[in-house]
Scaffold this active site. Structure first.
Site, PDB file in Angstrom:
ATOM      1  N   GLU A 400     -40.374  -6.301  26.631  1.00  0.00           N
ATOM      2  CA  GLU A 400     -39.059  -6.755  27.100  1.00  0.00           C
ATOM      3  C   GLU A 400     -38.933  -6.632  28.614  1.00  0.00           C
ATOM      4  O   GLU A 400     -38.381  -7.513  29.278  1.00  0.00           O
ATOM      5  CB  GLU A 400     -37.950  -5.955  26.415  1.00  0.00           C
ATOM      6  N   HIS A 544     -36.659 -21.962  12.042  1.00  0.00           N
ATOM      7  CA  HIS A 544     -36.717 -22.879  13.176  1.00  0.00           C
ATOM      8  C   HIS A 544     -36.545 -24.342  12.789  1.00  0.00           C
ATOM      9  O   HIS A 544     -36.215 -25.174  13.632  1.00  0.00           O
ATOM     10  CB  HIS A 544     -38.041 -22.691  13.920  1.00  0.00           C
ATOM     11  N   GLU A1137     -46.550  29.799   3.844  1.00  0.00           N
ATOM     12  CA  GLU A1137     -47.035  28.416   3.854  1.00  0.00           C
ATOM     13  C   GLU A1137     -48.540  28.353   4.073  1.00  0.00           C
ATOM     14  O   GLU A1137     -49.237  27.568   3.441  1.00  0.00           O
ATOM     15  CB  GLU A1137     -46.317  27.616   4.938  1.00  0.00           C
ATOM     16  N   HIS A1369     -31.799  21.006  -8.130  1.00  0.00           N
ATOM     17  CA  HIS A1369     -32.898  20.741  -9.051  1.00  0.00           C
ATOM     18  C   HIS A1369     -32.450  20.018 -10.309  1.00  0.00           C
ATOM     19  O   HIS A1369     -33.273  19.413 -11.000  1.00  0.00           O
ATOM     20  CB  HIS A1369     -33.577  22.054  -9.421  1.00  0.00           C
TER      21      HIS A1369
END
Length: 1547
Positions: A400, A544, A1137, A1369
């Site tokens: 642009e 178009h 984790e 849940h």
């Protein structure tokens, strides 16, 4: 006045001429005075600038605030006024005899201004012309189709609905339906109007001096002899010569590259759609990812040569590096300035709209660059763009801004020349810049952005000799070819077709036939159902055509941009392959570009092309050079596969061509938009993007397709740690989930593919539907299962990457992609299940490992439902899930605005810290009013559909199906066996829980006078948690002693700079016990912190396995996603984790012995138990003190011995108490993960977390390094308790700190047990009952009262209310019993590892850090994954003959607390337990009835009392009935930052 007279003069002179003599010829009427013409043009130029500016200003006001109807009216009026002005200017300009002018520039200005276009028509014809065009555009813009799966839903629009289907689905019939219906509802309806429109358009052209409209359109590409003599060395260019030039360019590209690309794509798609594509014919037009087959980017996932190589998407890197929208535009400006072009003006920065959110109004989001027509004195240039921080938008921003540079370069030209050299040049300039910006070199070396280091799926190329760089380049070139080369025939044929219509060679009797002949001849595509009749008008399905927009400009743009690129790269001194060239920072290239841009339209385009492109003709040789490596690769691949290059006559005589070769590539290497969106798109018809919008089409920013300017690949949800809620993290069968990655319960399923995920790979055509194979043959079964595993691994890998993108960048598009990927996996698994699992008689197999693989996948789950039922179930779960985005107004402002409402996160925080009885009651009630109650009706239908799926899988009900993963056929361990074991475990722990319950109730009575002194159950809203499942947040109220317990919050905040450092500390824990280091991919691509706005991530902590079967595990793809805070809670979560990641890494090898179904925990509770086991060591005071000392003394990173030596010489470190709401308990955190995981229904091996909490005890561990862990050495800040602690007369043998630590841990873990026990007990019973009992709420509270000893704070309706639905849940269909299992197993694991390590002492003080014996023992368990029955694994791990779950380890852990509670209750004469059967006392009648016959006085009194009660009651409840407002993105549950479960929802 002078200017007005000059403008009037040309109008008056013809009239005068007519009066003076009608016999005078036409030439006598034309003005020949060149000086007068110059004055006229000068005044006209000023008028043009003024009128154009008025039109652009009105248009800008509207497109940046489209909700204002007044602005729309003003914009339309301005456009009409400007069109009228241009018509008037053309008419006046045509009165001059400009052919005789000496001044070449003046001649050229008049030449192009004098063309009237449609304005040449008389008023009546012009009105008809406008009406016809408006009517055709209306047909196009308002067209909708019906949904393939639901013919009652007929409001699907092109954007985004139909485009998304074409971009993502691989369902042949669904694609055909969308393709056919769009043409039925667009082109077919405008056929007659188009024929009449052509007549009028041609009439206007002939009146304007042209042969037909096609000739008029081509005028801008012509060069007259006079212009040629002046600018191009005498080389004129007429329309036919231009057509010949275009044809020659096309033929060169077609033979050199397009046909090869076509053949390669056809070969790959034949594997996706077996037996549906003629291997020597055209490709069916509906399967190329785009409504018009003009851009094939959306099928990249099927055709990328080397998907294992890094993608070219740097979105993740942008986020990690803190990019924002301003930085994206700054980087683009820097590019242009680096090559000597212009900086943006202050007006640009002040008035552009670059961020719709910051702008605060709704805008037309397609990116566009705007010139406000002010010419030499103007500084007003703007960009309008709904920018997001991603790579697609980064490239678009540069594109642009390229248009803005063009505007600024030609600003000094007269108005008619303030345009690109020909209509294709503006787009070519924007794309030229993108060619440099997109190169990996520019992204990495200039912008500092690294591509995503992962792409799923094995290579589709046989060439194993290529380097990684060569493979990367081929992927890059394939990506570019799918966008650029695939477009060229379409860009050429649309106007080639219309030229034929306009000149009459294509008649009205052959409108559609001629169209398809061209499409087959040039593009090699065909309709899905064969020939199309003349009742259709398929060209009209492209915008178009009805909008009458010339299209050849896009073909020109796509050719010359490569010429420009090659020329500038040569000037820049680039010596490598053309596709690697980046002209950044090269002034020589910039000067050539600037010189060409400066000229605007003032010279014929061949002259500009000569300077900027090195030739005066369109020359496709630059395209061939750019794509040369890909051309060579395609030649090799096609020759190797024996493929015909071309179609039709090209393949005459070719026999036996294989329709398949290598496995199709399923994963895009880029984040191509799901629709046909190149980096930008064509603006809507009303929105020109340059100086003035020519009526037929804009000249900048928008490429030919109709897709939005930018789009993220759709998605959605992770297939990993936060799996859809209950799909097994691997394809393991499960009663709770589809036995494989089948669409799962958590996330709604959607169409079948995604721009990042892929449909089935090569084995989809080779996996047997084994009709000729003996179903009892074990070897055949082994082969078929391996093929199935290979394909599903690849599909899940693809889907995992799609989900990852969604979870780290929550957008609608990414969510859609994730959903698409999940359904695709589900559908393919369903097919393979029928072909393999259901075919072989595996029960009699001798190979136990093979037999186990079949057994684990025997249940298909909800994927067994037919499409209609599955779609309904999906919709129900989606609808129920959406209730969780509702908000509640604050207690003190019940009539709040949306922005003031509290989402589930905020509510959980309130429940954690607020201590006002009535406020807590209000929030407790209101949340159930807006979450559970609205889903009740849907839930009953959900029960029916779940049970129907269960019956199809040969279970009595869904509860039994959910329990399938726990069964062990070889041991006759059934669902009932498991349920009995769970009940025994609850009975084993019930006594401890009841003592804790009695103690807490006693303390709460002291704190809340509202609690009845005789109450034996606890009001559920007072426990610091919305569901009463974890009580850790009320620790300060109930703590036994004022003695503080340690906390690392301040130390971490002060000493940790980057969040990754906390992960490094966790990694050191695991390596100290001989487990794995994290991989390079982990450190480069994990999400360690919350991204900066506006990007959003699902912050629930989760560990992801990307099913890498190519690299060894030490180089594999494992990641963690976590919005880390520098506090102890998250520090523990990180260890938890990483425990999941260790499990994933451990069972990933050996690859040949770990098929997908074995890449999981031994049962659904194991993964969570592993994470919690690690956290039990990390939270010991000795370990926390070690961390504190190292951080404070700067010894982290030293060896253990070095650090210990240093820390022992330093003063001890102080701790502070955590505040309420900082709990890290698993019970308090599982909900958030489940919520996150439910967005996805792709089964993947991931582990969602629960953390054992931030609770820590002060004691020593014999396995920890020798540090001072004496309680007296731990300085701490205590927050005073509000409750007096009753004195005990019995001296306790344990330190007060230890009792406090165990109390806080018990509030998290022991308090959680009954909740985890009853949630699935309740659902098992509901499923078994199958809607016979309509009083679902009464049943829920019966269990909560009898088992958990909790009561609602106010009466509940037995049927109307649905309080269980307020727990995430339940609406998201997530089985919950795994969390109960994990809470038992973690203590068994902990005790065993402590025993192996040689630990002696109180088990709650044990820390296995630095003990390789414990680590090796744990590793042996982890490496097994799910390859052996879980009870066998448990027995081996525990060193026991039988692997039974046992709560003895949990009871031993809490023995000191148990003793304390026993003494406390005895001394205060408190009996643990509560009365059973109290539920009726907490239920309200569904209706309030007033007796009709009572004594008058008593009746009046009763009536008054009842009215008062009713009013009081309903005034209170009225707050609950406030309509909840929707949040835009799902809120997360605060305090539940980690998911207890690792498996996904079965939907």
């Amino acid at each position: 006045m002078k200017g007005q007279l000059l403008l009037l003069l040309p109008r008056l002179l013809p009239l005068a001429g007519l009066l003076l003599g009608a016999a005078a010829g036409p030439s006598a009427r034309l003005i020949t005075d060149e000086t007068q013409a110059e004055e006229f043009m000068k005044e006209l130029d000023a008028r043009f600038s003024h009128e154009c500016n008025l039109e652009m200003t009105a248009r800008w006001d509207y497109i940046t605030d489209v909700t204002d109807p007044n602005k729309e009216d003003e914009a339309n009026a301005a456009a009409v006024r400007y069109l009228s002005f241009k018509g008037e200017a053309a008419a006046n300009s045509s009165l001059y005899d400009y052919e005789s002018f000496v001044d070449d520039q003046l001649y050229r200005r008049f030449r192009f201004l004098a063309k009237k276009g449609p304005g040449a028509l008389d008023q009546q014809d012009l009105e008809e012309y406008k009406l016809l065009q408006a009517g055709m555009e209306t047909i196009y813009s308002t067209a909708t189709i019906c949904d393939f799966h639901d013919d009652t839903e007929c409001d699907l629009t092109l954007e985004p609905d139909i485009e998304l289907i074409l971009a993502t689905s691989t369902n042949w019939e669904e694609l055909r339906h969308a393709w056919v219906q769009w043409r039925e509802n667009t082109g077919k309806l405008m056929r007659d109007d188009f024929i009449r429109f052509v007549e009028l358009s041609n009439k206007a052209a002939t009146l304007d001096g042209f042969d037909n409209t096609g000739s008029y359109w081509l005028n801008g590409y012509t060069v007259t002899q006079r212009e040629a003599d002046k600018y191009t060395g005498g080389q004129a260019l007429d329309q036919q010569q231009f057509k010949t030039m275009a044809e020659q360019a096309w033929q060169t590209v077609s033979e050199g590259l397009y046909k090869k690309l076509h053949a390669y794509v056809r070969m790959r798609l034949s594997e996706v759609y077996p037996d549906k594509i003629d291997p020597t014919g055209p490709i069916p037009a509906h399967i190329l990812g785009n409504m018009w087959a003009q851009d094939w980017s959306n099928i990249a996932r099927h055709v990328m040569p080397f998907p294992e190589m890094p993608s070219f998407d740097v979105t993740e890197s942008m986020v990690k590096n803190g990019w924002d929208i301003q930085r994206m535009f700054d980087s683009a400006e820097d590019f242009f300035k680096s090559i000597g072009l212009f900086p943006m003006t202050q007006t640009f920065w002040d008035k552009s709209v670059l961020n719709q959110t910051a702008w605060g109004r709704t805008i037309v989001c397609h990116a566009s660059a705007e010139d406000f027509c002010l010419g030499p004195d103007g500084e007003d240039y703007r960009i309008k763009m709904c920018t997001e921080v991603n790579m697609v938008d980064l490239v678009t921003v540069h594109h642009e801004m390229g248009h803005i540079e063009y505007f600024m370069a030609y600003k000094n030209q007269p108005h008619v020349f303030r345009e690109s050299a020909n209509p294709g040049f503006h787009e070519a300039i924007g794309d030229l810049i993108s060619l440099s910006v997109s190169t990996p070199t520019h992204l990495e070396d200039v912008l500092g952005l690294t591509p995503t280091r992962s792409l799923p799926r094995a290579s589709s190329s046989e060439n194993k000799e290529l380097s990684d760089e060569e493979k990367r380049d081929l992927n890059f070139l394939m990506k570019m070819a799918l966008e650029k080369i695939a477009f060229l025939p379409f860009g050429y044929l649309i106007d080639k077709y219309r030229w034929g219509v306009f000149d009459g060679t294509i008649t009205s009797e052959n409108l559609n036939g001629a169209w398809w002949q061209l499409r087959e001849d040039l593009q090699g595509v065909a309709p899905p159902d064969g020939a199309r009749g003349e009742e259709f008008f398929d060209p009209g399905a492209k915008y178009h055509v009805p909008a009458n927009v010339p299209y050849i400009r896009y073909f020109v743009s796509f050719v010359v941009q490569f010429q420009f690129h090659q020329r500038l790269c040569q000037a820049a001194g680039h010596t490598g392959p053309l596709h690697t060239c980046d002209i950044y920072n090269n002034a020589e290239a910039g000067q050539i570009l600037k010189s060409a841009l400066d000229r605007g339209f003032s010279q014929p385009w061949p002259a500009v092309l000569q300077e900027l492109g090195g030739s005066s003709e369109m020359d496709p040789q630059a395209i061939v050079a750019y794509f040369d490596p890909l051309i060579q690769h395609l030649d090799q691949e096609l020759a190797s596969a024996g493929q015909c290059v071309g179609w039709g006559v090209d393949c005459d005589g070719v026999k036996g061509v294989s329709s398949t070769s290598e496995p199709p590539s399923e994963a895009p290497t880029t984040t191509e938009p799901p629709s046909e969106a190149p980096t930008t798109t064509e603006p809507p018809s009303e929105a020109p993007t340059t100086t003035e919008p020519p009526s037929e089409a804009p000249t900048t920013t928008e490429p030919p397709s109709e897709a939005p300017t930018t789009t993220e690949p759709p998605s959605e949800v992770p297939t990993t740690s936060e799996p859809p809620s209950e799909v097994p993290t691997t394809p393991a069968p499960s009663s709770e989930v589809p036995t494989t990655p089948a669409a799962s319960s958590g996330a709604p399923t959607t169409p079948e593919s995604s721009s990042d995920a892929s449909p089935s790979p090569d084995v989809s055509t080779s996996t047997m539907a084994p009709t000729t194979v003996d179903p009892n043959d074990e070897e055949s079964a082994r082969l078929a299962l391996k093929q199935m595993n290979d394909e599903m691994t690849e599909l899940l890998r693809n889907a995992t990457f799609v989900d990852w993108e969604y979870y780290i960048d929550v957008t609608d598009a990414n969510e859609a992609a994730s959903k698409e990927a999940s359904l695709m996996v589900a559908q393919r698994y369903k097919e393979l299940h029928a072909e393999v699992i259901e075919y072989f008689n595996y029960e009699s197999f001798e190979d136990e490992v093979l037999k186990r693989q079949f057994e684990m996948q025997k249940t298909l789950g909800t994927a067994k439902l037919d499409d209609a039922d599955m779609a309904e179930l999906t919709g129900i779960v989606t609808g129920m899930t959406n209730a969780f985005t509702n908000v509640v107004c604050p207690y003190d402002k019940p009539d709040c605005d949306e922005s003031e409402g509290l989402n589930s996160d905020a509510l959980e925080n309130v429940m954690a810290v607020n201590r006002d009885y009535e406020e807590l009651k209000y929030y407790w009630e209101q949340w159930r009013e807006v979450s559970g109650k609205p889903i009740k009706e849907n839930y009953t239908r959900y029960i029916t559909l779940q049970n129907k799926a269960a019956e199809l899988n040969e279970f009595d009900d869904a509860g039994l199906m959910w329990l399938e993963p726990y069964t062990i056929a070889s041991e006759n361990y059934t669902q009932e066996s498991f349920k009995q074991e769970i009940e025994d475990l609850w009975n084993q722990t019930q006594g401890l829980y009841q003592k804790l319950h009695a103690y807490v109730l006693y303390k709460l009575k002291d704190h809340y006078e509202e609690i009845d002194r005789d109450a034996d159950v606890i009001p559920a809203h007072l426990l610091g948690n919305m569901w009463g499942q974890s009580w850790e947040n009320i620790y300060e109220i109930v703590k036994p002693f004022d003695t503080p317990i340690p906390n690392l919050d301040d130390i971490l905040e002060e000493n940790i700079n980057l969040e990754q450092e906390m992960f490094k500390i966790a990694e050191e824990f695991f390596t100290s016990i001989n487990l794995f280091e994290m991989t390079d991919d982990f450190w480069e691509n994990s999400l360690f912190k919350e991204p900066d706005p506006p990007r959003k991530a699902i912050c629930h902590a989760s560990a992801w396995d990307f099913f890498d079967t190519v690299n060894p595990r030490e180089e594999g793809r494992f990641r963690i996603k976590m919005c880390t805070n520098k506090n102890q809670e998250d520090f523990i979560v990180i260890h938890h984790e990483m425990g999941h990641t260790q499990y994933q890494m451990a069972y990933s090898e050996p690859t040949d012995l770990r098929p997908l179904v074995f890449r999981d925990g031994a049962n659904p509770g194991f993964h969570e138990a592993i994470g919690d086991t690690i956290a039990l060591s990390v939270t010991t005071p000795a370990h926390l003190l070690l961390i504190a000392d190292r951080l404070t003394n700067g010894t982290y990173g030293m060896t253990t011995a070095e650090a210990t030596d240093m820390s022992s010489s330093q003063p001890s470190v102080g701790f502070s108490s955590p505040t309420p709401g900082e709990s890290s308990t698993a019970a308090n955190e599982e909900n958030q993960g489940a919520r996150a995981e439910t967005s996805s229904s792709v089964s993947a091996s991931s582990s969602d977390s629960t953390s054992p909490g931030s609770t820590v005890g002060v004691s020593s561990s014999s396995n920890a390094p020798p540090v001072n862990s004496s309680p007296s050495s731990v300085a701490s800040e205590s927050s005073g308790s509000t409750t007096e602690v009753a004195e005990t007369t019995t001296e306790m043998p344990y330190p007060e700190e230890d009792i406090n630590f165990l109390m806080k841990t018990a509030l998290a873990k022991v308090a959680f047990l009954p909740y985890a026990y009853i949630l699935d007990q309740y659902r098992w019973e509901v499923f078994a009952d199958n809607n016979e009992n309509i009083e679902l709420n009464k049943l829920w509270w019966e269990k909560r009262l009898d088992i958990q000893g909790l009561a609602p704070p106010s009466p509940r309706y037995p049927s109307t209310d649905f309080d269980v639905g307020s727990k995430y849940h339940v609406p998201t269909s997530v089985p919950y019993i795994r969390y109960f299992v994990a809470h038992i197993l973690q203590f068994q694991f902990h005790a065993r590892l402590c025993n192996v390590s040689g630990f002696e002492g109180d088990i709650y003080n044990c820390d296995i850090y630095n003990n390789t014996d414990a680590g090796n023992h744990l590793r042996a368990l982890l490496e097994k994954g799910a390859s052996e029955p879980w009870k066998q694994q448990l027995g081996d791990f525990l060193g026991a003959e039988e692997g039974n779950m046992d709560a003895s380890a949990l009871l031993d852990y809490f023995k000191p607390l148990d003793d304390y509670l026993t003494n406390f209750l005895e001394e205060n004469e408190i009996t643990p337990g509560w009365r059973q059967g109290q539920v009726e006392g907490y239920m309200s009648d569904e209706r309030v009835q007033i007796p009709a016959t009572v004594p008058i006085v008593v009746g009046i009194v009763l009536a008054v009392m009842v009215v008062v009660v009713i009013i009081a009651y309903f005034v209170g409840r009225s707050r609950q009935k406030k309509k909840a407002k929707k949040n835009k993105t799902p809120a997360q549950i605060p305090g539940e930052n980690i998911e207890l479960g690792q498996q996904k929802t079965e939907l």
